[in-house]
Design a protein around this motif. Structure first.
Motif, mmCIF file in Angstrom:
data_model
loop_
_atom_site.group_PDB
_atom_site.id
_atom_site.type_symbol
_atom_site.label_atom_id
_atom_site.label_comp_id
_atom_site.label_asym_id
_atom_site.label_seq_id
_atom_site.Cartn_x
_atom_site.Cartn_y
_atom_site.Cartn_z
ATOM 1 N N VAL A 1 0.812 -1.221 0.000
ATOM 2 C CA VAL A 1 0.000 0.000 0.000
ATOM 3 C C VAL A 1 0.843 1.268 0.000
ATOM 4 C CG1 VAL A 1 -1.978 -1.123 1.068
ATOM 5 C CG2 VAL A 1 -0.246 -0.089 2.528
ATOM 6 N N MET A 2 2.123 1.172 0.391
ATOM 7 C CA MET A 2 2.968 2.362 0.326
ATOM 8 C C MET A 2 3.240 2.763 -1.126
ATOM 9 S SD MET A 2 5.724 1.779 3.390
ATOM 10 C CE MET A 2 5.197 1.780 5.121
ATOM 11 N N LYS A 3 3.242 1.790 -2.012
ATOM 12 C CA LYS A 3 3.422 2.074 -3.440
ATOM 13 C C LYS A 3 2.095 2.321 -4.130
ATOM 14 C CE LYS A 3 7.761 -0.439 -4.126
ATOM 15 N NZ LYS A 3 8.443 -1.524 -4.899
ATOM 16 N N ASP A 4 1.074 1.567 -3.708
ATOM 17 C CA ASP A 4 -0.236 1.681 -4.354
ATOM 18 C C ASP A 4 -1.331 1.479 -3.308
ATOM 19 O OD1 ASP A 4 -2.484 1.680 -5.903
ATOM 20 O OD2 ASP A 4 -2.022 -0.181 -6.978
ATOM 21 N N PRO A 5 -1.860 2.577 -2.748
ATOM 22 C CA PRO A 5 -2.912 2.447 -1.733
ATOM 23 C C PRO A 5 -4.175 1.750 -2.236
ATOM 24 C CG PRO A 5 -1.993 4.659 -1.728
ATOM 25 C CD PRO A 5 -1.460 3.977 -2.938
ATOM 26 N N GLN A 6 -4.337 1.644 -3.539
ATOM 27 C CA GLN A 6 -5.510 0.984 -4.123
ATOM 28 C C GLN A 6 -5.147 -0.376 -4.738
ATOM 29 O OE1 GLN A 6 -8.469 2.352 -3.526
ATOM 30 N NE2 GLN A 6 -7.332 3.978 -2.485
ATOM 31 N N ALA A 7 -4.084 -0.994 -4.227
ATOM 32 C CA ALA A 7 -3.672 -2.303 -4.736
ATOM 33 C C ALA A 7 -4.817 -3.310 -4.593
ATOM 34 C CB ALA A 7 -2.450 -2.798 -3.973
ATOM 35 N N PRO A 8 -4.866 -4.321 -5.444
ATOM 36 C CA PRO A 8 -5.956 -5.299 -5.381
ATOM 37 C C PRO A 8 -6.055 -5.959 -4.007
ATOM 38 C CG PRO A 8 -4.684 -5.575 -7.389
ATOM 39 C CD PRO A 8 -3.938 -4.589 -6.555
ATOM 40 N N LEU A 9 -7.273 -6.214 -3.594
ATOM 41 C CA LEU A 9 -7.539 -6.812 -2.292
ATOM 42 C C LEU A 9 -7.634 -8.332 -2.421
ATOM 43 C CD1 LEU A 9 -8.427 -5.631 0.645
ATOM 44 C CD2 LEU A 9 -10.654 -6.521 0.001
ATOM 45 N N GLU A 10 -6.979 -9.045 -1.525
ATOM 46 C CA GLU A 10 -7.195 -10.479 -1.383
ATOM 47 C C GLU A 10 -8.339 -10.687 -0.397
ATOM 48 O OE1 GLU A 10 -3.612 -12.488 -0.186
ATOM 49 O OE2 GLU A 10 -2.375 -11.191 -1.451
ATOM 50 N N LEU A 11 -9.173 -11.680 -0.638
ATOM 51 C CA LEU A 11 -10.316 -11.955 0.233
ATOM 52 C C LEU A 11 -10.373 -13.451 0.546
ATOM 53 C CD1 LEU A 11 -12.902 -10.767 1.602
ATOM 54 C CD2 LEU A 11 -14.144 -11.505 -0.456
ATOM 55 N N TYR A 12 -10.561 -13.754 1.836
ATOM 56 C CA TYR A 12 -10.618 -15.147 2.281
ATOM 57 C C TYR A 12 -11.840 -15.359 3.170
ATOM 58 C CZ TYR A 12 -5.838 -14.939 0.637
ATOM 59 O OH TYR A 12 -4.727 -14.747 -0.159
ATOM 60 N N ASP A 13 -12.473 -16.508 3.001
ATOM 61 C CA ASP A 13 -13.570 -16.943 3.858
ATOM 62 C C ASP A 13 -12.970 -17.835 4.938
ATOM 63 O OD1 ASP A 13 -15.694 -18.235 5.093
ATOM 64 O OD2 ASP A 13 -16.827 -18.529 3.236
ATOM 65 N N LEU A 14 -12.761 -17.291 6.135
ATOM 66 C CA LEU A 14 -12.056 -18.024 7.179
ATOM 67 C C LEU A 14 -12.848 -19.206 7.715
ATOM 68 C CD1 LEU A 14 -10.364 -15.130 9.193
ATOM 69 C CD2 LEU A 14 -9.387 -16.562 7.397
ATOM 70 N N ASP A 15 -14.158 -19.193 7.564
ATOM 71 C CA ASP A 15 -14.939 -20.362 7.989
ATOM 72 C C ASP A 15 -14.631 -21.568 7.106
ATOM 73 O OD1 ASP A 15 -16.067 -18.899 9.981
ATOM 74 O OD2 ASP A 15 -18.076 -18.785 9.094
ATOM 75 N N LYS A 16 -14.530 -21.352 5.815
ATOM 76 C CA LYS A 16 -14.260 -22.439 4.876
ATOM 77 C C LYS A 16 -12.771 -22.633 4.613
ATOM 78 C CE LYS A 16 -18.617 -21.756 2.354
ATOM 79 N NZ LYS A 16 -19.214 -21.408 1.027
ATOM 80 N N ASP A 17 -12.008 -21.570 4.811
ATOM 81 C CA ASP A 17 -10.602 -21.564 4.400
ATOM 82 C C ASP A 17 -9.742 -20.889 5.463
ATOM 83 O OD1 ASP A 17 -8.256 -21.633 2.857
ATOM 84 O OD2 ASP A 17 -8.786 -19.799 1.764
ATOM 85 N N PRO A 18 -9.622 -21.487 6.665
ATOM 86 C CA PRO A 18 -8.875 -20.834 7.743
ATOM 87 C C PRO A 18 -7.397 -20.639 7.432
ATOM 88 C CG PRO A 18 -9.432 -23.094 8.329
ATOM 89 C CD PRO A 18 -10.193 -22.771 7.080
ATOM 90 N N ALA A 19 -6.842 -21.430 6.507
ATOM 91 C CA ALA A 19 -5.432 -21.293 6.139
ATOM 92 C C ALA A 19 -5.203 -20.258 5.039
ATOM 93 C CB ALA A 19 -4.876 -22.646 5.695
ATOM 94 N N LEU B 1 1.866 5.687 6.016
ATOM 95 C CA LEU B 1 1.568 4.440 5.305
ATOM 96 C C LEU B 1 1.128 4.708 3.876
ATOM 97 C CD1 LEU B 1 1.291 1.314 5.652
ATOM 98 C CD2 LEU B 1 -1.143 1.745 6.072
ATOM 99 N N THR B 2 0.188 5.626 3.710
ATOM 100 C CA THR B 2 -0.377 5.848 2.380
ATOM 101 C C THR B 2 -0.029 7.218 1.801
ATOM 102 O OG1 THR B 2 -2.465 6.665 3.340
ATOM 103 C CG2 THR B 2 -2.305 4.310 2.841
ATOM 104 N N ALA B 3 0.595 8.103 2.616
ATOM 105 C CA ALA B 3 0.937 9.436 2.113
ATOM 106 C C ALA B 3 2.136 9.343 1.155
ATOM 107 C CB ALA B 3 1.282 10.370 3.272
ATOM 108 N N HIS B 4 2.149 10.192 0.159
ATOM 109 C CA HIS B 4 3.225 10.192 -0.820
ATOM 110 C C HIS B 4 3.778 11.607 -0.962
ATOM 111 C CE1 HIS B 4 2.398 6.072 -2.074
ATOM 112 N NE2 HIS B 4 1.113 6.397 -2.079
#
Length: 472
Positions: free
Chosen positions: A419-437, A469-472
């Protein structure tokens, strides 16, 4: 004669009544391990390392399965713990070093819950590692609510178990015979002696005891004693040069570690023994029934100095280690014993974090409510009385490796790197109930959840001029 007898008796009764009233407020003992993984304890599934005392603590209290540290490295996690704020708000958000000794100090405007307990009449002591401001600065322990401090003020110094010196309040204690080549005085044992003495010396007063241990933080080192000998020949070993500390390494010159697996296991078992000594001291002094004891760790398991968290399954199957905002870097053991209040042998899936300790401790101590906190009091969960407030989300920042943000929202975990390079970088998303790892990124299938988590990340982060963190 009657008057001479009655008056002292009356005074004694009044004194006893006052002491009893003071002790209606429970003592609070908070033991914080350093770099202990979620899976390093027997009660969390550890198979190779013995932790009988912490396991006993769990059987006598409540074990949390979804509790989180402040972040995935030492200083900001401790800042979050003591200030009741997540890392988007708390003052210290990274391991920023100050020369010749110490780290970025907490500002004089920052209030810790230790100061609030102190103002409510508690005697307060901290024994172990500080890392939030050198002696004489605004972040020193005595400026943040501790009557007594003994241990390592500086995190760099705490990389060594045989350091050149410790600090007793504002006094430097030189340890003769310790340098980069000699190991004569084992600091954790000195700190443990002072910890037990604090309990002894304050048995008749309500006290808050904070024990930020340095075990089992790297370096891998310790005495050749019973804790080590039980593991000496137990594991396959590859000798390792102990000066490889990975990211953030600052202190060179560590001794070789011939048996890193045995050494690490011994360090965890020694920590466990120290916990047992604290529990025994409370028993001996008749304080157990009026003392709440909490055990946790400041972040996930480390891979530095020869430590091998994969071998020990230190993250209990979760993804990541220290310096990750994946679950293995921030999910922490959290165990609470409170006789007569907490259900014995219970497990709890409440989703909470370090910033919940400020409202919890101040409520338990009868101190004024914090003027601001990101936390919620855990008292309803602990006692089973009243309605437990829930977090709409939890938020973390990590200020190394180009910056990372993470949010837990119910079963969902959002994770953004770089995020220091790109505050709008793609988000990873996980369902911890189905995929705790956290193995399957499902962001593409849930754009509505992604958008909501992105909104929480923007809401939670307040830019810091000290830790941008996000300031440039």
């Amino acid at each position: 004669m009657m008057k001479k007898i009655v008056l002292p008796l009356l005074s004694a009764l009044l004194f006893t009544g006052a002491s009893a009233q003071a002790q209606q407020r429970p003592n609070i003992v908070f033991i914080l391990a350093d770099d202990l993984g979620y899976g390093d304890l027997g009660v969390y599934g550890q198979q190779k390392i013995k932790t009988p005392n912490i396991d006993r603590l769990s059987r006598q209290g409540m074990l949390f399965t979804r509790f989180y540290a402040g972040t995935s490295v030492c200083a900001p996690s401790r800042s979050s713990l003591l200030t009741g704020q997540h890392t988007g708000h708390t003052y210290v958000r990274g391991n920023k070093e100050i020369q010749p000794e110490g780290q970025e100090p907490l500002a004089d405007t920052v209030q810790s819950y230790a100061r609030m307990l102190q103002q409510a009449g508690y005697v307060t002591g901290a024994f172990g590692k500080w890392g939030l401001g050198m002696v004489g600065t605004s972040g020193a322990p005595d400026k943040k609510g501790f009557d007594v401090f003994y241990g390592y003020n500086c995190q760099r110094q705490s990389h060594r178990y045989y350091p050149t010196h410790l600090w007793s309040n504002n006094t430097r204690i030189d340890l003769e015979g310790n340098d980069l080549k000699q190991k004569k005085v084992y600091a954790p044992e000195l700190i443990q002696q002072q910890t037990l003495a604090f309990i002894e010396n304050n048995r008749s007063k309500p006290f808050f005891l904070f024990v930020p241990s340095i075990l089992p933080h790297a370096e891998l080192s310790g005495p050749d004693d019973q804790y080590y000998k039980q593991y000496e020949d137990a594991f396959p070993e590859t000798p390792h040069k102990g000066n490889d500390y990975g990211p953030g390494a600052l202190v060179p010159g560590y001794a070789s570690v011939d048996k890193p697996h045995a050494t690490y296991a011994a360090m965890v078992t020694r920590l466990d023994a120290y916990v047992g000594q604290i529990l025994d001291k409370l028993d001996q002094l008749g304080l157990t029934q009026n003392t709440i004891v909490i055990f946790s760790s400041d972040n996930g398991a480390h891979r530095e100095g020869g430590a091998d968290p994969v071998f020990f399954n230190s993250s209990a199957g979760l993804r990541g280690f220290k310096r990750d905002l994946y679950e293995g870097g921030i999910r922490t053991p959290f165990i609470v014993k409170w006789p007569g209040k907490v259900k014995v042998g219970s497990r709890n899936a409440f989703i909470g974090a370090f910033w919940d300790l400020m409202p919890t401790f101040t409520q338990i101590a009868g101190a004024p409510r914090p003027p601001y906190t990101d936390g919620v009091s855990l008292v309803p969960t602990l006692t089973g009385k009243g309605k437990q407030a829930q977090h709409p989300y939890l938020y973390w920042e990590f200020h190394e490796d180009n910056g990372t943000q993470a949010v837990r929202m119910g079963k969902w975990k959002g994770f953004r790197k770089g995020v220091m390079k790109d505050p709008q970088a793609p988000l990873e998303l996980y369902d911890l109930d189905k995929d705790p790892a956290e193995q399957h990124n499902v962001a593409a299938s849930h754009p509505d959840i992604v958008k909501k988590i992105e909104g929480y990340m923007q809401e939670a982060h307040v830019e810091s001029p000290v830790f941008p963190l996000t300031a440039h």
